[in-house]
Design a protein around this motif. Structure first.
Motif, PDB file in Angstrom:
ATOM      1  N   LEU A  19       0.832  -1.205   0.000  1.00  7.84           N
ATOM      2  CA  LEU A  19       0.000   0.000   0.000  1.00  7.84           C
ATOM      3  C   LEU A  19       0.867   1.255   0.000  1.00  7.84           C
ATOM      4  N   LYS A  20       1.968   1.233   0.770  1.00  5.32           N
ATOM      5  CA  LYS A  20       2.878   2.384   0.775  1.00  5.32           C
ATOM      6  C   LYS A  20       3.519   2.576  -0.595  1.00  5.32           C
ATOM      7  N   ARG A  21       3.896   1.462  -1.233  1.00  6.85           N
ATOM      8  CA  ARG A  21       4.511   1.570  -2.554  1.00  6.85           C
ATOM      9  C   ARG A  21       3.510   2.101  -3.576  1.00  6.85           C
ATOM     10  N   ALA A  22       2.261   1.692  -3.464  1.00  3.62           N
ATOM     11  CA  ALA A  22       1.237   2.191  -4.379  1.00  3.62           C
ATOM     12  C   ALA A  22       1.029   3.693  -4.203  1.00  3.62           C
ATOM     13  N   CYS A  23       1.008   4.151  -2.953  1.00  5.28           N
ATOM     14  CA  CYS A  23       0.865   5.593  -2.703  1.00  5.28           C
ATOM     15  C   CYS A  23       2.073   6.363  -3.229  1.00  5.28           C
ATOM     16  N   GLY A  24       3.271   5.806  -3.032  1.00  3.85           N
ATOM     17  CA  GLY A  24       4.466   6.463  -3.534  1.00  3.85           C
ATOM     18  C   GLY A  24       4.503   6.506  -5.057  1.00  3.85           C
ATOM     19  N   THR A  25       4.039   5.443  -5.701  1.00  2.00           N
ATOM     20  CA  THR A  25       3.991   5.428  -7.161  1.00  2.00           C
ATOM     21  C   THR A  25       3.019   6.476  -7.683  1.00  2.00           C
ATOM     22  N   GLN A 109      -6.536  26.515  -6.068  1.00  2.77           N
ATOM     23  CA  GLN A 109      -5.281  27.151  -6.427  1.00  2.77           C
ATOM     24  C   GLN A 109      -4.550  26.326  -7.481  1.00  2.77           C
ATOM     25  N   TYR A 110      -3.442  26.870  -7.974  1.00  2.00           N
ATOM     26  CA  TYR A 110      -2.667  26.171  -8.999  1.00  2.00           C
ATOM     27  C   TYR A 110      -2.100  24.880  -8.404  1.00  2.00           C
ATOM     28  N   PRO A 111      -2.173  23.760  -9.134  1.00  2.94           N
ATOM     29  CA  PRO A 111      -1.698  22.470  -8.587  1.00  2.94           C
ATOM     30  C   PRO A 111      -0.240  22.526  -8.160  1.00  2.94           C
ATOM     31  N   LYS A 112       0.033  21.923  -7.027  1.00  2.00           N
ATOM     32  CA  LYS A 112       1.382  21.888  -6.480  1.00  2.00           C
ATOM     33  C   LYS A 112       1.921  20.469  -6.526  1.00  2.00           C
ATOM     34  N   TYR A 113       3.245  20.351  -6.398  1.00  2.00           N
ATOM     35  CA  TYR A 113       3.864  19.036  -6.326  1.00  2.00           C
ATOM     36  C   TYR A 113       3.508  18.379  -4.991  1.00  2.00           C
ATOM     37  N   LYS A 114       3.365  17.073  -5.020  1.00  2.00           N
ATOM     38  CA  LYS A 114       3.075  16.306  -3.814  1.00  2.00           C
ATOM     39  C   LYS A 114       4.386  15.881  -3.168  1.00  2.00           C
ATOM     40  N   LYS A 115       4.509  16.150  -1.874  1.00  2.95           N
ATOM     41  CA  LYS A 115       5.735  15.857  -1.150  1.00  2.95           C
ATOM     42  C   LYS A 115       5.503  14.727  -0.160  1.00  2.95           C
ATOM     43  N   LYS A 116       6.448  13.820  -0.086  1.00  2.00           N
ATOM     44  CA  LYS A 116       6.344  12.688   0.825  1.00  2.00           C
ATOM     45  C   LYS A 116       6.332  13.178   2.271  1.00  2.00           C
ATOM     46  N   GLY A 117       5.360  12.693   3.037  1.00  2.00           N
ATOM     47  CA  GLY A 117       5.230  13.091   4.427  1.00  2.00           C
ATOM     48  C   GLY A 117       4.364  14.311   4.630  1.00  2.00           C
ATOM     49  N   LYS A 118       4.088  15.072   3.561  1.00  2.00           N
ATOM     50  CA  LYS A 118       3.273  16.269   3.660  1.00  2.00           C
ATOM     51  C   LYS A 118       1.912  16.085   2.986  1.00  2.00           C
ATOM     52  N   SER A 119       1.900  15.464   1.814  1.00  4.05           N
ATOM     53  CA  SER A 119       0.658  15.297   1.059  1.00  4.05           C
ATOM     54  C   SER A 119      -0.147  14.110   1.598  1.00  4.05           C
ATOM     55  N   SER A 206      -6.485   5.038   1.495  1.00  2.00           N
ATOM     56  CA  SER A 206      -5.735   6.175   2.024  1.00  2.00           C
ATOM     57  C   SER A 206      -5.135   5.819   3.374  1.00  2.00           C
ATOM     58  N   CYS A 207      -4.138   6.614   3.768  1.00  2.00           N
ATOM     59  CA  CYS A 207      -3.464   6.431   5.053  1.00  2.00           C
ATOM     60  C   CYS A 207      -3.621   7.710   5.866  1.00  2.00           C
ATOM     61  N   GLU A 208      -4.023   7.545   7.115  1.00  2.00           N
ATOM     62  CA  GLU A 208      -4.194   8.687   8.009  1.00  2.00           C
ATOM     63  C   GLU A 208      -3.662   8.328   9.377  1.00  2.00           C
ATOM     64  N   ALA A 209      -2.623   9.029   9.812  1.00  2.00           N
ATOM     65  CA  ALA A 209      -1.993   8.817  11.117  1.00  2.00           C
ATOM     66  C   ALA A 209      -1.553   7.372  11.315  1.00  2.00           C
ATOM     67  N   GLY A 210      -1.020   6.772  10.249  1.00  2.26           N
ATOM     68  CA  GLY A 210      -0.535   5.405  10.343  1.00  2.26           C
ATOM     69  C   GLY A 210      -1.609   4.351  10.219  1.00  2.26           C
TER      70      GLY A 210
END
Length: 431
Positions: A19-25, A109-119, A206-210
């Motif tokens: 699941l983590k790899r799918a989210c990262g992909t 707003q204008y689309p932003k890049y998704k950051k690991k740990g933030k998005s 989705s993942c929320e708070a682990g």
């Protein structure tokens, strides 16, 4: 009617790795599409400004064109994206297209890049790529991924189905009328929603708070319930979360204020955990203890949100079942958040979430919801004679009418005015 049911997942460590790899992909593909969109749009804009119309060849970028471009080079340049289901790639470009569509329509707003740990970590599944059971869901590619990690060659077909199945905390609450099985516990019976037809449209993991969740989007058909008769007005505020014209009240629990000290201690500990920044690349590396503490902070935020959401769900459900017509007032939440003295209290009250729950549940219960303009004088107007005051500061908690002598609680007076507004709108609707 389209709705959704969010269910807690209980994956094994191997399944959570997938699941983590799918989210990262999905995050990588989204950022790739965002970068290519910007490059192609700048090239298209430059051609429009410098090249004659007869010699122009470039077209503005689209999500579909970018998806075809990525699939053409995916297997050679990014072969690791094939470790997860193809729904991850398709969902990333669908989300990118929606983000730009919302921007051009002025809704975001204008689309932003998704950051690991933030998005927000998530990925979507189409309705024909997964299977729902009583307390399980089968995610495509999960079983084969685990087998490849274990490097097992024998018995692949037998183990594939069981390894690809993730346990769910509860089963889907929407049940077709012909396949109803009465649960043993009354608590589970109350959760069931009997429908004439149920069609699964898709799912979002989705993942929320682990913790992992899956939101099942469904299209249901059910009989419209009998509309109750009472007409009420609902005034939302800070001192009391909601006041109904029939004198029902929802006290503001202030979950953030109650947990603010504990939350501050957790965040203070988080700031002291080890993190190093590489001066060359600019990337920050976080230690394991930092990740553990970050999860504790996230779960405290989740606890606060769940307390607030649970109270509002119960209140709005009771209101939608007992009232047929409800009048509420449109609020300028962003303007209220701009007040630095009240911004934390406004965020803690979550008035926008309460109004959104009312909109959804009143429609599902077969009632009518009328929204008054934010300029409607619900607070300044007398609910007895209609006299409107010029000013009504926040410090005045009691409404005193100089014309008819009415003395009434400020919030209750506003709720009565909203009930009058709903009655008038209902009269015009049936006129």
């Amino acid at each position: 009617m389209n709705t959704a049911h969010r269910i807690r997942m209980n994956p094994t460590p191997e399944q959570a790795e997938y699941l983590k790899r799918a989210c990262g992909t999905r995050r990588f593909v989204y950022n790739w599409g965002r970068e290519q969109w910007e490059k192609q749009y700048q090239a298209y804009k430059h051609e429009q400004e410098t090249t004659p119309e007869q010699e122009r060849k470039l077209k503005p970028p689209t999500a579909l064109a970018l998806k075809k471009q990525f699939n053409a080079l995916r297997h050679e340049t990014y072969p690791w994206t094939g470790d997860v289901t193809k729904c991850v790639v398709e969902g990333a470009f669908d989300g990118l297209g929606r983000a730009y569509a919302n921007f051009f329509a002025g809704r975001a707003q204008y689309p932003k890049y998704k950051k690991k740990g933030k998005s927000h970590e998530s990925f979507s599944l189409s309705n024909d790529k997964f299977t729902m059971g009583s307390h399980w869901i089968s995610i495509p590619g999960l079983g084969r991924f685990i087998l490849d990690q274990r490097q097992i060659t024998k018995g692949r077909g037998k183990l594939l189905r069981s390894l690809g199945t993730v346990n769910l905390a509860e089963k889907l609450r929407f049940v077709e009328q012909g396949s109803v099985r009465t649960p043993a516990k009354k608590r589970n019976q109350r959760k069931q929603v009997i429908c004439e037809a149920v069609k699964i449209l898709g799912a979002t993991v989705s993942c929320e708070a682990g913790h992992w969740y899956v939101s099942i989007q469904v299209e249901i058909q059910k009989q419209r319930p009998l509309t109750p008769t009472p007409v009420v007005g609902v005034d939302v505020g800070l001192k009391q979360a909601a006041v109904v014209s029939d004198k029902r009240r929802l006290e503001n629990q202030r979950p953030l204020a109650l947990h603010l000290k504990k939350l501050g201690n957790l965040q203070r500990k988080l700031s002291k955990k080890q993190k190093t920044k590489d001066p060359e690349t600019g990337r920050t590396t976080f230690g394991k203890n930092y990740e553990k503490q970050r999860r504790k902070v996230a779960r405290k935020h989740q606890q606060i949100a769940n307390i607030r959401r649970d109270i509002q769900h119960k209140f709005t459900t009771e209101l939608a079942r007992t009232c047929g017509v409800i009048g509420i007032e449109d609020l300028n939440i962003l303007g209220m958040m701009a007040n630095r003295k009240l911004s934390r209290a406004v965020a803690d009250a979550a008035m926008g979430q309460l109004l959104q729950f009312l909109k959804t549940k009143v429609a599902n219960a077969g009632g009518d919801l009328f929204i008054a303009s934010r300029w409607f004088p619900s607070t300044k107007r007398c609910s007895c004679c209609g006299q409107v005051k010029k000013r009504m500061p926040l410090k005045h908690r009691t409404y005193e009418c100089l014309a008819c002598g009415l003395v009434l609680d400020r919030d209750l007076n506003a709720a009565c005015n909203l009930a009058w507004f709903a009655t008038d709108m209902l009269r015009q609707l049936h006129a």
